[in-house]
Design a protein around this motif. Sequence first.
Motif, PDB file in Angstrom:
ATOM      1  N   SER A  20      -1.494   8.574  15.810  1.00 24.68           N
ATOM      2  CA  SER A  20      -1.337   7.317  16.549  1.00 24.68           C
ATOM      3  C   SER A  20      -2.259   6.195  16.107  1.00 24.68           C
ATOM      4  CB  SER A  20      -1.567   7.575  18.040  1.00 24.68           C
ATOM      5  OG  SER A  20      -2.943   7.864  18.286  1.00 24.68           O
ATOM      6  N   ALA A  21      -3.399   6.535  15.535  1.00 27.89           N
ATOM      7  CA  ALA A  21      -4.436   5.553  15.181  1.00 27.89           C
ATOM      8  C   ALA A  21      -4.996   4.851  16.420  1.00 27.89           C
ATOM      9  CB  ALA A  21      -3.913   4.521  14.180  1.00 27.89           C
ATOM     10  N   ASN A 238      -0.899   0.871  -0.458  1.00 26.81           N
ATOM     11  CA  ASN A 238      -0.720   1.637   0.780  1.00 26.81           C
ATOM     12  C   ASN A 238      -1.875   1.427   1.741  1.00 26.81           C
ATOM     13  OD1 ASN A 238       1.708   2.660  -0.065  1.00 26.81           O
ATOM     14  ND2 ASN A 238       0.898   4.631  -0.726  1.00 26.81           N
ATOM     15  N   MET A 239      -3.044   1.074   1.192  1.00 26.24           N
ATOM     16  CA  MET A 239      -4.198   0.802   2.050  1.00 26.24           C
ATOM     17  C   MET A 239      -3.895  -0.333   3.031  1.00 26.24           C
ATOM     18  SD  MET A 239      -6.893   2.670   1.680  1.00 26.24           S
ATOM     19  CE  MET A 239      -7.518   3.932   0.574  1.00 26.24           C
ATOM     20  N   LEU A 240      -3.088  -1.291   2.591  1.00 27.81           N
ATOM     21  CA  LEU A 240      -2.804  -2.460   3.418  1.00 27.81           C
ATOM     22  C   LEU A 240      -1.979  -2.104   4.650  1.00 27.81           C
ATOM     23  CD1 LEU A 240      -1.871  -4.945   0.541  1.00 27.81           C
ATOM     24  CD2 LEU A 240      -4.088  -4.682   1.675  1.00 27.81           C
ATOM     25  N   THR A 241      -1.311  -0.953   4.642  1.00 28.59           N
ATOM     26  CA  THR A 241      -0.453  -0.564   5.770  1.00 28.59           C
ATOM     27  C   THR A 241      -1.221   0.212   6.828  1.00 28.59           C
ATOM     28  OG1 THR A 241       0.231   1.556   4.787  1.00 28.59           O
ATOM     29  CG2 THR A 241       1.483  -0.412   4.158  1.00 28.59           C
ATOM     30  N   GLN A 242      -2.472   0.562   6.561  1.00 32.54           N
ATOM     31  CA  GLN A 242      -3.242   1.366   7.513  1.00 32.54           C
ATOM     32  C   GLN A 242      -3.918   0.459   8.544  1.00 32.54           C
ATOM     33  OE1 GLN A 242      -2.949   4.554   7.453  1.00 32.54           O
ATOM     34  NE2 GLN A 242      -1.937   4.710   5.465  1.00 32.54           N
ATOM     35  N   PRO A 243      -3.838   0.794   9.836  1.00 30.56           N
ATOM     36  CA  PRO A 243      -4.445  -0.059  10.877  1.00 30.56           C
ATOM     37  C   PRO A 243      -5.942  -0.275  10.673  1.00 30.56           C
ATOM     38  CG  PRO A 243      -3.020   1.622  11.852  1.00 30.56           C
ATOM     39  CD  PRO A 243      -3.148   1.963  10.393  1.00 30.56           C
ATOM     40  N   ASN A 292     -15.369   4.186   4.976  1.00 26.79           N
ATOM     41  CA  ASN A 292     -14.372   4.450   6.015  1.00 26.79           C
ATOM     42  C   ASN A 292     -13.154   5.170   5.462  1.00 26.79           C
ATOM     43  OD1 ASN A 292     -15.624   3.055   8.362  1.00 26.79           O
ATOM     44  ND2 ASN A 292     -15.463   1.284   7.012  1.00 26.79           N
ATOM     45  N   CYS A 293     -13.340   5.819   4.314  1.00 29.36           N
ATOM     46  CA  CYS A 293     -12.237   6.530   3.656  1.00 29.36           C
ATOM     47  C   CYS A 293     -12.581   8.000   3.473  1.00 29.36           C
ATOM     48  CB  CYS A 293     -11.963   5.932   2.269  1.00 29.36           C
ATOM     49  SG  CYS A 293     -11.491   4.190   2.280  1.00 29.36           S
ATOM     50  N   SER A 294     -11.551   8.783   3.278  1.00 30.69           N
ATOM     51  CA  SER A 294     -11.735  10.170   2.855  1.00 30.69           C
ATOM     52  C   SER A 294     -11.080  10.350   1.497  1.00 30.69           C
ATOM     53  CB  SER A 294     -11.124  11.146   3.866  1.00 30.69           C
ATOM     54  OG  SER A 294     -11.907  11.206   5.036  1.00 30.69           O
ATOM     55  N   LEU A 295     -11.735  11.107   0.628  1.00 26.65           N
ATOM     56  CA  LEU A 295     -11.220  11.403  -0.708  1.00 26.65           C
ATOM     57  C   LEU A 295     -11.062  12.912  -0.833  1.00 26.65           C
ATOM     58  CD1 LEU A 295     -10.487  10.434  -3.598  1.00 26.65           C
ATOM     59  CD2 LEU A 295     -12.909  10.733  -4.183  1.00 26.65           C
ATOM     60  N   ILE A 296      -9.830  13.350  -1.056  1.00 28.46           N
ATOM     61  CA  ILE A 296      -9.549  14.784  -1.217  1.00 28.46           C
ATOM     62  C   ILE A 296      -9.131  15.012  -2.657  1.00 28.46           C
ATOM     63  CG2 ILE A 296      -8.186  16.743  -0.400  1.00 28.46           C
ATOM     64  CD1 ILE A 296      -7.765  15.334   2.203  1.00 28.46           C
ATOM     65  N   ILE A 312      -6.440  12.160  -3.536  1.00 25.15           N
ATOM     66  CA  ILE A 312      -5.796  11.285  -2.568  1.00 25.15           C
ATOM     67  C   ILE A 312      -6.888  10.554  -1.800  1.00 25.15           C
ATOM     68  CG2 ILE A 312      -4.508  11.212  -0.409  1.00 25.15           C
ATOM     69  CD1 ILE A 312      -2.691  11.580  -2.715  1.00 25.15           C
ATOM     70  N   LEU A 313      -6.761   9.224  -1.760  1.00 23.20           N
ATOM     71  CA  LEU A 313      -7.701   8.387  -1.013  1.00 23.20           C
ATOM     72  C   LEU A 313      -6.975   7.753   0.161  1.00 23.20           C
ATOM     73  CD1 LEU A 313     -10.572   7.014  -1.011  1.00 23.20           C
ATOM     74  CD2 LEU A 313      -9.451   5.098  -2.168  1.00 23.20           C
ATOM     75  N   GLY A 314      -7.541   7.894   1.343  1.00 20.70           N
ATOM     76  CA  GLY A 314      -6.941   7.314   2.535  1.00 20.70           C
ATOM     77  C   GLY A 314      -8.000   7.075   3.587  1.00 20.70           C
ATOM     78  N   PRO A 315      -7.603   6.637   4.772  1.00 22.24           N
ATOM     79  CA  PRO A 315      -8.579   6.434   5.845  1.00 22.24           C
ATOM     80  C   PRO A 315      -9.126   7.771   6.319  1.00 22.24           C
ATOM     81  CG  PRO A 315      -6.351   6.241   6.699  1.00 22.24           C
ATOM     82  CD  PRO A 315      -6.219   6.364   5.213  1.00 22.24           C
ATOM     83  N   THR A 316     -10.251   7.740   7.027  1.00 23.65           N
ATOM     84  CA  THR A 316     -10.778   8.997   7.574  1.00 23.65           C
ATOM     85  C   THR A 316      -9.783   9.613   8.546  1.00 23.65           C
ATOM     86  OG1 THR A 316     -11.994   7.692   9.223  1.00 23.65           O
ATOM     87  CG2 THR A 316     -13.215   8.438   7.279  1.00 23.65           C
ATOM     88  N   ARG A 317      -8.922   8.781   9.130  1.00 23.46           N
ATOM     89  CA  ARG A 317      -7.831   9.276   9.985  1.00 23.46           C
ATOM     90  C   ARG A 317      -6.676   9.703   9.066  1.00 23.46           C
ATOM     91  NH1 ARG A 317      -3.259   7.207  11.322  1.00 23.46           N
ATOM     92  NH2 ARG A 317      -3.848   5.274  10.260  1.00 23.46           N
ATOM     93  N   MET A 318      -6.917  10.767   8.344  1.00 16.18           N
ATOM     94  CA  MET A 318      -5.971  11.236   7.330  1.00 16.18           C
ATOM     95  C   MET A 318      -5.307  12.535   7.789  1.00 16.18           C
ATOM     96  SD  MET A 318      -6.763  12.348   3.351  1.00 16.18           S
ATOM     97  CE  MET A 318      -7.122  10.732   2.690  1.00 16.18           C
ATOM     98  N   GLU A 319      -4.097  12.775   7.303  1.00 16.37           N
ATOM     99  CA  GLU A 319      -3.430  14.046   7.584  1.00 16.37           C
ATOM    100  C   GLU A 319      -4.010  15.120   6.652  1.00 16.37           C
ATOM    101  OE1 GLU A 319       0.967  13.773   8.825  1.00 16.37           O
ATOM    102  OE2 GLU A 319       0.735  12.218   7.306  1.00 16.37           O
TER     103      GLU A 319
END
Length: 343
Positions: A20-21, A238-243, A292-296, A312-319
Motif C-alpha cells: 500500500s505504501a 521506474n523510480m519516478l513511479t514510487q510514492p 532510502n533504497c534497497s539493493l538486492i 535490483i534497486l528499489g525503495p526500502t518498501r520493496m517486495e
Amino acid sequence: MLTERQRMILNAIVDDYIRSAEPVGSRSISKRGDVGYSPATIRNEMADLEELGFLEQPHTSAGRIPSHKGYRYYVDHIAPGNLLEPAELDTMRTFFAEKLNAMEQVIQQSAMILSHMTNYTSILLGPEVFHTSLRHFQLLSINETTAVAIIVTSSGQVENKTVKIPQGVSVSEMERVVNLLNSKLINVPLYKLKSRLYSEISQELERHTSHYEELLLVLDSVLDNDNEQRVYLSGTTNMLTQPEFKDVDKVKNILDLLEETPTLMKMMSPTLGGEGIHVRIGTENNHEAFANCSLITATYSLEGEALGTIGILGPTRMEYARVMNILGILSRDLTTLLSHWYK
C-alpha cells in the motif's frame, strides 16, 4: 529476539506497507486472517516493536511503517519458496532455452526482463568487467607527434587508439613506458587498469621519465576502456513511479549515482558479496543517494568463478521475497547458460 507474535505482526505490517505504501494501523492488521489478535493486543505489540526499533511512526499518521532494522529482520527471516506465477517462470525459462549467440544480448535482455517483472530498476554487470584482463600493451609511432596505442585482452580482443605524443618525448622514453606497463599490468582486470595507473605506475613514471605529467595524461586516455558499455541498466525511470520518490531532488541523486559507473561497479562487485543473494537496506548501501533504497544482488559464475552480478534497486518498501526469488532463478539460469556456452 522477537516473540512469535511480534514476528507475525511485524511481517504483516511489512507485507501491508509493501503493498500500500501507507502507514499500517492495528485495525487493518487484526482483519488479516493469518494474524488472529485483537486491535488492542496488536497496538501493544506495535508499541513494543517501535521501542525496539523495528517500526517507525510518521508524525502525520497513527499507523506505523517498518524501519530499516524492521526490513532487515523481515529479509533475514523470509521463508524460501517460489512466489512467481507459472507464466512468469515460463517467460524466464523460454528466454534461456533460446540459442542466443551473443552474451551481450543475453545481458541486455536479462536487464529488461528484471525491470519489467519487478517494476524496479535493474543493474547488470557483464562478465567482461571482472573476467577480461590485459594481455599485452604496445605503443607504435606513426610520426613525430602521433602514435597508436594497442591493447590486447585475455579474451583476444584488440583495441586501437590514436594518441598525441607529448612534445619532447623520445623514442627511448616511449619504450620505457611500454615496458613498464607490460611488467606491471599484465593479467590485471580491465576495470582495475586506471586505478593501478595512479596507485603504482605514476610513481614509476615520475622516477624514470622527464615528461611524467604529460605521459600520465596520455595513458589515462588510453586505459579508459569505456566501462559504461559493460554496465547494463533497465527501468531507471521506474523510480519516478514510487510514492517515496516524489521529491525531485531525491530522485535526481539516485539517477546521478546510476550514471557513475565506477561507483556501481564497486557496489556490485562479486568479490564483495560472494555467492547467494545479498540484500543491502537503506544506509547499509554506504551511499547517501541510496539511503532510502534497497539493493538486492546475486552473482552468476562459470566453473565456480564469479563472472558478473545482477541486481535490483528499489525503495526500502520493496517486495523482498519476490525479488529475491527472481534473482535466484535468473542467476542460476545465467550460470547454466554460461557453462553450456564455454564447455
